[in-house]
Design an enzyme around this catalytic site. Structure first.
Site, PDB file in Angstrom:
ATOM      1  NE  ARG A   1      66.206   2.220  63.016  1.00  0.00           N
ATOM      2  CZ  ARG A   1      66.134   2.890  61.808  1.00  0.00           C
ATOM      3  NH1 ARG A   1      66.309   2.269  60.862  1.00  0.00           N
ATOM      4  NH2 ARG A   1      66.371   4.135  62.218  1.00  0.00           N
TER       5      ARG A   1
ATOM      6  CB  CYS B   1      60.778   2.932  57.341  1.00  0.00           C
ATOM      7  SG  CYS B   1      61.097   3.748  55.828  1.00  0.00           S
TER       8      CYS B   1
END
Length: 282
Positions: free
Chosen positions: A175, A233
């Site tokens: 990611r 995040c």
């Protein structure tokens, strides 16, 4: 105080005269809701707190898990029976990535004694400890939230941190590199951020690596305990796990606390003018 507590130490404390308040924070990004697991069974005396609806404000311009208003958070903690005098222990299914959200919010709210159960529910059961489906009767308290007891930064400050400090991206490497993006509108990472996957801090069974091993991982990223550090995040959940890891490793503390970019990537990508970098950052 180490932000983690072992299963054996928690078991001993629960048998004592002044047990800690237990928070069940089991949660999964893609579901099902953690309350289902709690209703099936949980640690005796534990109170369920919902990460999506109680430890976060509604999703929107602030991201997928914005910080709740101080008054709303205070109501949640009072309902859970939290006081400033009793220690609080939060747990999730295993690796602490969700329980760290409760740990960080309580610390942000001024609570002095909060820890996360090392290995979570899975480690508790693996040691043969009891579980129950009984929901405890909790006496509401008058706990007072003292907001901003830990630092929070916004998007502009996160961009500056990537340039003149250390901005750590706690998401999985794929990611971070922008190879996949299962939930947010754009892939990639904040330019200059370093990848510090939260999963690197735990073993396969969900228990945490020793502090010196975790510290070594952070030092490879230029974090030495003196530099300015912030974490983010996808939506501000596992970034709290990275903050817990920094404290566990002795690289963050009262004198130099690391900061949270609470909106994280889900907030960063709401503005199409903010850049998104793919691949590795040197």
């Amino acid at each position: 105080m180490d932000p983690l507590i072992s299963v054996d130490d928690l078991s001993e404390q629960l048998a004592g005269s002044r047990p800690p308040v237990l928070l069940d924070v089991r949660w999964s990004l893609l579901g099902p809701p953690g309350r289902q697991d709690y209703e099936q069974d949980h640690l005796p005396g534990a109170v369920f707190v919902d990460l999506d609806t109680e430890l976060s404000a509604p999703p929107g311009a602030g991201g997928r898990h914005p910080l709740p208003a101080a008054a709303d958070l205070q109501a949640v903690f009072r309902r859970a029976g939290i006081t400033a005098e009793r220690e609080v222990v939060a747990y999730d299914a295993d690796n602490g990535s969700a329980a760290a959200r409760a740990w960080w919010l309580l610390r942000w709210a001024g609570h002095p004694r909060v820890r996360v159960l090392d290995g979570g529910y899975r480690a508790w059961v693996a040691r043969g400890n009891p579980v129950t489906a009984e929901v405890p009767e909790v006496v509401p308290t008058d706990f007072q939230v003292v907001p901003d007891s830990l630092p929070v930064i916004n998007a502009d400050e996160a961009a500056r941190m990537a340039e003149d400090g250390r901005l750590l991206d706690a998401r999985a490497p794929e990611r971070y590199r922008g190879e996949v993006e299962p939930v947010d509108p754009r892939a990639g990472h904040i330019p200059g951020a370093r990848n510090a996957p939260f999963a690197s801090n735990v073993t396969e069974d969900g228990t945490w690596r020793p502090p010196e091993d975790v510290a070594a991982l952070f030092r490879e990223l230029g974090v030495d305990g003196t530099s300015r550090v912030a974490t983010y995040c996808g939506s501000g959940v596992t970034a709290c796990s990275a903050l817990l890891a920094l404290e566990h490793a002795g690289l963050s503390g009262p004198a130099n606390p690391a900061a949270l970019y609470a909106g994280s990537w889900s907030h960063w990508t709401t503005d199409p003018t903010r850049p998104a970098k793919t691949g590795e950052t040197p």
